[in-house]
Design a protein around this motif. Sequence first.
Motif, PDB file in Angstrom:
ATOM      1  N   PRO A 111      53.239  29.591  39.896  1.00 15.32           N
ATOM      2  CA  PRO A 111      53.560  30.153  41.221  1.00 15.32           C
ATOM      3  C   PRO A 111      52.659  31.354  41.541  1.00 15.32           C
ATOM      4  N   ARG A 112      52.627  31.705  42.811  1.00 16.39           N
ATOM      5  CA  ARG A 112      51.858  32.870  43.232  1.00 16.39           C
ATOM      6  C   ARG A 112      52.326  34.116  42.472  1.00 16.39           C
ATOM      7  N   GLY A 113      51.353  34.910  42.011  1.00 19.50           N
ATOM      8  CA  GLY A 113      51.668  36.110  41.236  1.00 19.50           C
ATOM      9  C   GLY A 113      50.743  36.199  40.032  1.00 19.50           C
ATOM     10  N   PHE A 114      51.056  37.126  39.131  1.00 18.81           N
ATOM     11  CA  PHE A 114      50.242  37.320  37.937  1.00 18.81           C
ATOM     12  C   PHE A 114      50.942  36.752  36.711  1.00 18.81           C
ATOM     13  N   HIS A 115      50.151  36.136  35.830  1.00 23.20           N
ATOM     14  CA  HIS A 115      50.692  35.432  34.669  1.00 23.20           C
ATOM     15  C   HIS A 115      49.880  35.792  33.420  1.00 23.20           C
ATOM     16  N   LEU A 116      50.577  36.063  32.362  1.00 19.24           N
ATOM     17  CA  LEU A 116      49.944  36.433  31.090  1.00 19.24           C
ATOM     18  C   LEU A 116      49.453  35.165  30.384  1.00 19.24           C
ATOM     19  N   ILE A 117      48.167  35.060  30.130  1.00 16.40           N
ATOM     20  CA  ILE A 117      47.618  33.842  29.533  1.00 16.40           C
ATOM     21  C   ILE A 117      46.861  34.131  28.240  1.00 16.40           C
ATOM     22  N   HIS A 134      54.620  42.174  38.601  1.00 13.81           N
ATOM     23  CA  HIS A 134      55.312  42.139  39.900  1.00 13.81           C
ATOM     24  C   HIS A 134      54.743  43.161  40.869  1.00 13.81           C
ATOM     25  N   ASP A 135      54.562  44.384  40.374  1.00 13.92           N
ATOM     26  CA  ASP A 135      54.160  45.481  41.258  1.00 13.92           C
ATOM     27  C   ASP A 135      52.749  45.289  41.802  1.00 13.92           C
ATOM     28  N   LEU A 136      51.835  44.827  40.959  1.00 10.68           N
ATOM     29  CA  LEU A 136      50.473  44.618  41.468  1.00 10.68           C
ATOM     30  C   LEU A 136      50.479  43.506  42.518  1.00 10.68           C
ATOM     31  N   ASP A 137      51.228  42.445  42.262  1.00  7.98           N
ATOM     32  CA  ASP A 137      51.314  41.361  43.245  1.00  7.98           C
ATOM     33  C   ASP A 137      51.931  41.857  44.554  1.00  7.98           C
ATOM     34  N   ALA A 138      53.006  42.653  44.450  1.00 11.59           N
ATOM     35  CA  ALA A 138      53.665  43.179  45.660  1.00 11.59           C
ATOM     36  C   ALA A 138      52.711  44.076  46.442  1.00 11.59           C
ATOM     37  N   HIS A 142      57.911  49.478  38.132  1.00 11.79           N
ATOM     38  CA  HIS A 142      57.420  50.037  36.872  1.00 11.79           C
ATOM     39  C   HIS A 142      57.181  51.536  37.080  1.00 11.79           C
ATOM     40  N   THR A 143      58.271  52.307  37.144  1.00 11.73           N
ATOM     41  CA  THR A 143      58.171  53.711  37.543  1.00 11.73           C
ATOM     42  C   THR A 143      58.650  54.685  36.457  1.00 11.73           C
ATOM     43  N   LEU A 144      59.118  54.153  35.337  1.00 14.05           N
ATOM     44  CA  LEU A 144      59.693  55.021  34.296  1.00 14.05           C
ATOM     45  C   LEU A 144      58.702  56.019  33.721  1.00 14.05           C
ATOM     46  N   GLU A 145      57.410  55.636  33.690  1.00 16.32           N
ATOM     47  CA  GLU A 145      56.409  56.518  33.069  1.00 16.32           C
ATOM     48  C   GLU A 145      55.831  57.518  34.068  1.00 16.32           C
ATOM     49  N   ALA A 182      47.741  53.762  38.300  1.00 22.00           N
ATOM     50  CA  ALA A 182      46.692  53.643  37.280  1.00 22.00           C
ATOM     51  C   ALA A 182      46.489  52.186  36.869  1.00 22.00           C
ATOM     52  N   HIS A 183      47.588  51.431  36.766  1.00 19.37           N
ATOM     53  CA  HIS A 183      47.445  49.998  36.458  1.00 19.37           C
ATOM     54  C   HIS A 183      46.723  49.265  37.588  1.00 19.37           C
ATOM     55  N   VAL A 184      47.029  49.634  38.827  1.00 18.86           N
ATOM     56  CA  VAL A 184      46.345  48.988  39.962  1.00 18.86           C
ATOM     57  C   VAL A 184      44.846  49.286  39.902  1.00 18.86           C
ATOM     58  N   CYS A 185      44.499  50.541  39.670  1.00 16.84           N
ATOM     59  CA  CYS A 185      43.075  50.912  39.593  1.00 16.84           C
ATOM     60  C   CYS A 185      42.363  50.196  38.448  1.00 16.84           C
ATOM     61  N   ALA A 186      43.051  50.052  37.318  1.00 22.12           N
ATOM     62  CA  ALA A 186      42.423  49.385  36.167  1.00 22.12           C
ATOM     63  C   ALA A 186      41.990  47.966  36.532  1.00 22.12           C
ATOM     64  N   SER A 187      42.822  47.269  37.321  1.00 19.42           N
ATOM     65  CA  SER A 187      42.464  45.898  37.684  1.00 19.42           C
ATOM     66  C   SER A 187      41.481  45.843  38.854  1.00 19.42           C
ATOM     67  N   LEU A 188      41.592  46.753  39.799  1.00 16.75           N
ATOM     68  CA  LEU A 188      40.665  46.725  40.937  1.00 16.75           C
ATOM     69  C   LEU A 188      39.249  47.123  40.521  1.00 16.75           C
ATOM     70  N   LEU A 189      39.139  48.099  39.646  1.00 24.42           N
ATOM     71  CA  LEU A 189      37.822  48.577  39.225  1.00 24.42           C
ATOM     72  C   LEU A 189      37.326  47.850  37.988  1.00 24.42           C
ATOM     73  N   GLY A 190      38.237  47.402  37.144  1.00 26.04           N
ATOM     74  CA  GLY A 190      37.846  46.698  35.937  1.00 26.04           C
ATOM     75  C   GLY A 190      37.819  47.601  34.721  1.00 26.04           C
ATOM     76  N   THR A 191      37.999  46.997  33.555  1.00 22.85           N
ATOM     77  CA  THR A 191      37.997  47.770  32.316  1.00 22.85           C
ATOM     78  C   THR A 191      36.887  47.324  31.370  1.00 22.85           C
ATOM     79  N   GLN A 192      36.031  46.438  31.823  1.00 22.92           N
ATOM     80  CA  GLN A 192      34.904  46.036  30.985  1.00 22.92           C
ATOM     81  C   GLN A 192      33.645  45.861  31.832  1.00 22.92           C
ATOM     82  N   LEU A 193      32.527  46.124  31.212  1.00 25.82           N
ATOM     83  CA  LEU A 193      31.216  46.096  31.875  1.00 25.82           C
ATOM     84  C   LEU A 193      30.204  45.483  30.918  1.00 25.82           C
ATOM     85  N   THR A 194      29.250  44.722  31.451  1.00 25.04           N
ATOM     86  CA  THR A 194      28.121  44.280  30.645  1.00 25.04           C
ATOM     87  C   THR A 194      26.847  44.841  31.281  1.00 25.04           C
ATOM     88  N   LEU A 195      26.003  45.444  30.462  1.00 23.92           N
ATOM     89  CA  LEU A 195      24.837  46.163  30.972  1.00 23.92           C
ATOM     90  C   LEU A 195      23.556  45.651  30.322  1.00 23.92           C
TER      91      LEU A 195
END
Lengths: 139, 139, 139
Positions: free
Chosen positions: A13-19, A61-65, B80-83, B90-103
């Motif tokens: 389904p639409r959303g993020f899935h751990l693979i 969930h949060d990133l998808d939302a 996901h707000t407990l922390e 920060a999780h959103v930025c990690a996926s939008l910007l990426g955490t790996q690079l090849t140079l």
Amino acid sequence: MWHQQELRLAPRPRGFHLITDEVSSAVSGLRDLSVGLLHLQLLHTSASLTLNENADPDVRHDLDAFLRERIPGDLPYFRHTLEGPDDMPAHVCASLLGTQLTLAVRNGRLSLGTWQGIWLGEHRDHGGARRLIATLQGE
Amino acid sequence: MWHQQELRLAPRPRGFHLITDEVSSAVSGLRDLSVGLLHLQLLHTSASLTLNENADPDVRHDLDAFLRERIPGDLPYFRHTLEGPDDMPAHVCASLLGTQLTLAVRNGRLSLGTWQGIWLGEHRDHGGARRLIATLQGE
Amino acid sequence: MWHQQELRLAPRPRGFHLITDEVSSAVSGLRDLSVGLLHLQLLHTSASLTLNENADPDVRHDLDAFLRERIPGDLPYFRHTLEGPDDMPAHVCASLLGTQLTLAVRNGRLSLGTWQGIWLGEHRDHGGARRLIATLQGE
């Protein structure tokens, strides 16, 4: 040593899935490498691959939302609308998140951080099965 | 030739930080390669790696300011707000910007453009030290 | 087998441009590989490389329109404004979309999905010619 194969991910389904486990166990030769790299490339333009948190599903969930709210399908300047309101946002997500990843391999395993997992971003409502090319190299 | 090592980046405040020289000088074997690739992978899900401007620090300020404004921590649908309110952005930025690079590597150096540098994106208020895996290959 | 070369892309207007054929035909040695990887790295910080739809040009229009609307150049907290209102948004796009890509190679060709193409994102109004490093490896 080079090894390349095509993997097929079952429809989700639409959303993020751990693979992480599905990919790791499907890649032939991973256990034989002491050092290397695994490259993963989705063959689609409306899904994505990214590294992020492997524990709390709320992060997925949060990133998808967030992406659903910030990238709506009914923007007045969108022209590519024939395939439905989930299509153009899916193309945007594919480019913002990326469709290919390269991952470090060490001692026969992916060298992921304690909290890192591979996420498939399914950005269509009915994206169907997704194919990816896994290319493994190392020694 | 393969070489893989773990690097540790000292704690830095939230924002973007230029780490080109720190990474280049820490990677063993870089000077010995005539052609190759350097792969960098953060082992975290709340920081990022990206290539961007190496000169004017205002560019680093502006990207951080943009992300802080556009990805707030108090969105009503975030679970996901407990922390703390800096965590899910920060999780959103990690996926939008990426955490790996090849140079690209050429003649013993990273083949960067005149204005390109490697940025560490520290997206937590108190992210602490960050670890990354550097994998070098070439001939 | 390693092969590395610099490619020059002719100046293009602001927006997204399909460069799959131009890159594929310019990379020496691609046809000789049975399996491998092609790494592409732009040498600039105001343009981007991404994989997305190779057919309908409306997808390229829509992503560009989305980024122009969502990343304006006149945000009050932007400090890096001396080079004009198209400059800082271009730096943001370079990091969100990325400036480097690694692509699977199989049987002498890029292993792209049916609908995948390589896009150059030109994010400046007058970005001029763009240079990239192509690094090919495989067997």
